[in-house]
Design an enzyme around this catalytic site. Sequence first.
Site, PDB file in Angstrom:
ATOM      1  N   HIS A  67      -3.105  74.874 -58.776  1.00 34.58           N
ATOM      2  CA  HIS A  67      -2.860  73.737 -57.873  1.00 34.58           C
ATOM      3  C   HIS A  67      -3.425  72.478 -58.488  1.00 34.58           C
ATOM      4  O   HIS A  67      -3.031  71.368 -58.150  1.00 34.58           O
ATOM      5  CB  HIS A  67      -3.480  73.986 -56.497  1.00 34.58           C
ATOM      6  CG  HIS A  67      -4.970  74.083 -56.506  1.00 34.58           C
ATOM      7  ND1 HIS A  67      -5.641  75.097 -57.149  1.00 34.58           N
ATOM      8  CD2 HIS A  67      -5.918  73.283 -55.975  1.00 34.58           C
ATOM      9  CE1 HIS A  67      -6.944  74.905 -57.002  1.00 34.58           C
ATOM     10  NE2 HIS A  67      -7.130  73.814 -56.304  1.00 34.58           N
ATOM     11  N   ARG A  68      -4.424  72.654 -59.363  1.00 32.51           N
ATOM     12  CA  ARG A  68      -4.938  71.545 -60.156  1.00 32.51           C
ATOM     13  C   ARG A  68      -4.980  72.013 -61.588  1.00 32.51           C
ATOM     14  O   ARG A  68      -5.349  73.164 -61.853  1.00 32.51           O
ATOM     15  CB  ARG A  68      -6.346  71.207 -59.700  1.00 32.51           C
ATOM     16  CG  ARG A  68      -6.311  70.526 -58.349  1.00 32.51           C
ATOM     17  CD  ARG A  68      -7.462  69.580 -58.213  1.00 32.51           C
ATOM     18  NE  ARG A  68      -7.201  68.697 -57.115  1.00 32.51           N
ATOM     19  CZ  ARG A  68      -8.050  68.479 -56.113  1.00 32.51           C
ATOM     20  NH1 ARG A  68      -9.205  69.080 -56.095  1.00 32.51           N
ATOM     21  NH2 ARG A  68      -7.739  67.644 -55.154  1.00 32.51           N
ATOM     22  N   LYS A  72      -9.254  76.711 -65.270  1.00 26.52           N
ATOM     23  CA  LYS A  72     -10.491  76.738 -66.053  1.00 26.52           C
ATOM     24  C   LYS A  72     -11.222  78.049 -65.860  1.00 26.52           C
ATOM     25  O   LYS A  72     -11.255  78.606 -64.760  1.00 26.52           O
ATOM     26  CB  LYS A  72     -11.374  75.578 -65.554  1.00 26.52           C
ATOM     27  CG  LYS A  72     -12.573  75.302 -66.392  1.00 26.52           C
ATOM     28  CD  LYS A  72     -12.240  74.454 -67.598  1.00 26.52           C
ATOM     29  CE  LYS A  72     -13.411  74.328 -68.548  1.00 26.52           C
ATOM     30  NZ  LYS A  72     -13.598  75.523 -69.375  1.00 26.52           N
ATOM     31  N   ASP A 101     -16.465  70.749 -56.334  1.00 31.18           N
ATOM     32  CA  ASP A 101     -15.587  69.595 -56.557  1.00 31.18           C
ATOM     33  C   ASP A 101     -15.291  69.337 -58.023  1.00 31.18           C
ATOM     34  O   ASP A 101     -15.370  68.199 -58.503  1.00 31.18           O
ATOM     35  CB  ASP A 101     -16.190  68.326 -55.922  1.00 31.18           C
ATOM     36  CG  ASP A 101     -16.226  68.429 -54.410  1.00 31.18           C
ATOM     37  OD1 ASP A 101     -15.214  68.868 -53.821  1.00 31.18           O
ATOM     38  OD2 ASP A 101     -17.278  68.117 -53.814  1.00 31.18           O
ATOM     39  N   LYS A 108      -9.396  83.086 -66.054  1.00 27.54           N
ATOM     40  CA  LYS A 108     -10.420  83.859 -66.773  1.00 27.54           C
ATOM     41  C   LYS A 108      -9.744  84.706 -67.830  1.00 27.54           C
ATOM     42  O   LYS A 108      -8.593  85.102 -67.680  1.00 27.54           O
ATOM     43  CB  LYS A 108     -11.147  84.797 -65.790  1.00 27.54           C
ATOM     44  CG  LYS A 108     -12.478  85.281 -66.314  1.00 27.54           C
ATOM     45  CD  LYS A 108     -13.513  84.197 -66.186  1.00 27.54           C
ATOM     46  CE  LYS A 108     -14.909  84.669 -66.402  1.00 27.54           C
ATOM     47  NZ  LYS A 108     -15.866  83.746 -65.772  1.00 27.54           N
ATOM     48  N   SER A 365     -18.920  71.989 -67.970  1.00 23.24           N
ATOM     49  CA  SER A 365     -17.668  72.105 -68.733  1.00 23.24           C
ATOM     50  C   SER A 365     -16.729  70.954 -68.365  1.00 23.24           C
ATOM     51  O   SER A 365     -16.037  70.388 -69.210  1.00 23.24           O
ATOM     52  CB  SER A 365     -16.956  73.421 -68.419  1.00 23.24           C
ATOM     53  OG  SER A 365     -17.473  74.463 -69.202  1.00 23.24           O
TER      54      SER A 365
HETATM   55  N1  GLU Z   1     -17.801  81.464 -67.766  1.00 23.86           N
HETATM   56  C1  GLU Z   1     -18.451  80.530 -66.908  1.00 23.86           C
HETATM   57  C2  GLU Z   1     -18.248  80.909 -65.457  1.00 23.86           C
HETATM   58  O1  GLU Z   1     -18.038  82.052 -65.129  1.00 23.86           O
HETATM   59  C3  GLU Z   1     -18.057  79.105 -67.223  1.00 23.86           C
HETATM   60  C4  GLU Z   1     -16.623  78.758 -67.018  1.00 23.86           C
HETATM   61  C5  GLU Z   1     -16.235  77.396 -67.555  1.00 23.86           C
HETATM   62  O2  GLU Z   1     -17.107  76.641 -67.955  1.00 23.86           O
HETATM   63  O3  GLU Z   1     -15.042  77.107 -67.571  1.00 23.86           O
HETATM   64  O4  GLU Z   1     -18.375  80.115 -64.575  1.00 23.86           O
END
Ligand code: GLU
Length: 473
Positions: A67-68, A72, A101, A108, A365
């Site tokens: 949705h965004r 990540k 936010d 993943k 990140s």
């Molecule tokens: N692997 C980390 C987590 O489970 C970081 C994920 C990230 O920075 O994108 O939150």
Amino acid sequence: MEKNNKSLSFSESVNYMVDRALSVLNVDPGTSNSIKTCNSTIKVSFPVEINGKIEVFTGWRSVHSDHRLPSKGGIRFAPIVNEDEVEALASLMTYKCAIVDVPFGGSKGGLLIDPSKYTRDDMQRITRRFARELIRKGYLSPATNVPAPDMGTGEREMAWITDTYKQLHPEDINYLGCVTGKPVAHGGIRGRTEATGRGVVYAIREFFRNADDVQSAGLKPGLGGKTVVIQGLGNVGYYAAKLLDEEDGCKIIAIIERDGVLINEEGLRVEDVRKHINEHKTIKGFPDAKFSEDGASGLEIECDILIPAAMEAQITKENADKIKTKVIFEAANGPVTFEADDILHQRGIMIFPDAYVNAGGVTVSYFEWVRNLAHIRFGRMERRHDEMRGAHMLQALETLTGKQSEAWMQKELVYGADELDLVRSGLDDTMRNSYQQLKEVYSTNDDVHDFRTAAYVVAIQKLMRSYIDIGIY
Ligand code: GLU
């Protein structure tokens, strides 16, 4: 979903927890399903030549929500990874980003491998090949899907992935944003490595600023002197334990690792334990502590704060009855199963959930990704300017009062924030703000009885808002 006696899978466990929040919010079944379901999961298998022989490796990348964009989430390298786990972790990323936010979807990845069995060169070829598969299939790019470190991966792997992406897309001016958690010399951001552990500590500090919550957990005010048991001295556990030990005056009375548990009621020096592990590859033989090979028993030690910072499903229906802490901060993803969560709740043990507690990693990140797109380090333009303004302020004060300023005033006022200061400030602000959002729901909604449900309520409200705004329904 029907509950039965067999243990729940990781994604079932997460989904049952999310269900509680969905029912509090009265979300209809169709919408609930669409929130919980992973959008897509790719499985790749690829050959790599190791010592003259061909080995086939298998990995996954799952996108829970887009949705965004970008979606990540980290990539883990571990000997036990599977599709269900990667999907559960991807869904946690969606909720995590919403809670703090961070304007990203959730994703993943996982590669089935025991990295300790391979040389650095082998690991480089395997990582680059895995990255190529993901890039070619649209599962890795600065705009759509941005991995990061997770279990078994770190800066080194992120640098290889970035370089692989750059070779395939030299025309992409934003290539550095294809991955976060990179080495600082290759587009990383200061403070990313410590971010998840530091975020855990910021969450704990915020909890202790809320006297009513501390009291409901059955704890006396003040973080100093509190007894802490930590499971896992990897990247997350190490920084969390180190800060609590060195900055907050906590007593780290037990450290649980793969090969057992170290116990010292007077408190362990985390830095010394880490040095011992680096030298000897085990916690065994660490002086000034009792050692037991039964690591899991360490979770049952009486303490004020328990921090599982290793892996999922460590506190289950088998041991939940024996946990003797007042509050749990979930630094790992999914360390408490759904069934255990119920038992702990009934026993009055307060839990701060993974999707909030360990969100510091993805928060920083996000800062790294923004820095990559901006092509400039935070603080570069204003640092000296701020320092100069501070000097002028001090001079003005001295002139007006006719008094000489003290050394500490000079140190604190004649100062411009550098990147690390700004990252820590942004992280602290994020953890405090999100805590208050959770607390608002926890303390005002009669149907919410725990911080995990509060966290999912906060996340789902934001997700639904965004779905409604972009017109999916
Ligand atoms: N692997 C980390 C987590 O489970 C970081 C994920 C990230 O920075 O994108 O939150």
